[in-house]
Design a protein around this motif. Structure first.
Motif, PDB file in Angstrom:
ATOM      1  N   THR A  66     -51.151 -34.157 131.556  1.00  0.00           N
ATOM      2  CA  THR A  66     -51.979 -34.105 132.266  1.00  0.00           C
ATOM      3  C   THR A  66     -52.503 -35.284 132.954  1.00  0.00           C
ATOM      4  OG1 THR A  66     -53.240 -35.068 130.139  1.00  0.00           O
ATOM      5  CG2 THR A  66     -53.119 -32.540 130.166  1.00  0.00           C
ATOM      6  N   ILE A 125     -55.271 -33.164 135.430  1.00  0.00           N
ATOM      7  CA  ILE A 125     -56.029 -31.985 134.766  1.00  0.00           C
ATOM      8  C   ILE A 125     -56.853 -32.461 133.604  1.00  0.00           C
ATOM      9  CG2 ILE A 125     -55.627 -29.960 133.396  1.00  0.00           C
ATOM     10  CD1 ILE A 125     -53.114 -29.329 135.239  1.00  0.00           C
ATOM     11  N   THR A 140     -50.735 -34.700 136.420  1.00  0.00           N
ATOM     12  CA  THR A 140     -51.407 -33.630 137.239  1.00  0.00           C
ATOM     13  C   THR A 140     -52.846 -33.723 137.537  1.00  0.00           C
ATOM     14  OG1 THR A 140     -51.702 -32.260 135.198  1.00  0.00           O
ATOM     15  CG2 THR A 140     -49.629 -31.892 136.505  1.00  0.00           C
ATOM     16  N   THR A 200     -66.338 -27.738 132.628  1.00  0.00           N
ATOM     17  CA  THR A 200     -65.539 -28.502 133.674  1.00  0.00           C
ATOM     18  C   THR A 200     -66.244 -29.737 133.774  1.00  0.00           C
ATOM     19  OG1 THR A 200     -66.703 -27.290 135.528  1.00  0.00           O
ATOM     20  CG2 THR A 200     -64.754 -26.432 134.699  1.00  0.00           C
TER      21      THR A 200
END
Length: 131
Positions: free
Chosen positions: A16, A21, A19, A116
């Motif tokens: 994570t 994310i 990337t 999010t």
């Protein structure tokens, strides 16, 4: 030395970070935040993994892919009015192309498990002094 879940957790956290994310944890004592994937995992285990013997990685990939195709194209799901996911997706696309409002069969869409946006802070806070 790390074994099992701890090794997996470190690998996932490293991935994570690499990337970019965001990683969201399930709140302690709130297993229903993960209900959809838990239901799917149970079906995959009961209907595929516990029923098949895999002779090799290639054999496992073929058998799991055949199960996935059946799950998504041939098997009706009660959560989407006993349609297959493929039929539900096709009907949803047609409805969107006609400009109709896409509605969940039960009248509402399930709430997302993770947001999010960050809703809190991990920074340490101190209480203001009263005197």
């Amino acid at each position: 030395m790390c074994y099992g879940g701890e090794m997996t957790s470190r690998a996932v956290l490293q991935w994570t970070m690499e990337t970019g994310i965001e990683w969201h944890y399930i709140a302690p004592g709130k297993p229903t935040q993960n209900a959809f994937i838990e239901s799917f995992n149970s079906k995959l285990r009961d209907e595929c993994l516990n029923e098949c013997l895999f002779g090799s990685l290639v054999d496992a990939i073929k058998k799991i892919e055949a199960w996935r195709i059946d799950y998504n194209t041939a098997r009706p799901h009660s959560s989407i009015n006993n349609q297959t996911p493929a039929a539900f997706a096709a009907a949803s696309v047609l409805a969107m192309q006609r400009g109709e409002t896409l509605r969940y069969p039960r009248g509402f869409a399930p709430r997302p498990v993770a947001t999010t946006t960050q809703t809190g802070s991990n920074k340490e806070q101190t209480l203001p002094s009263t005197g």
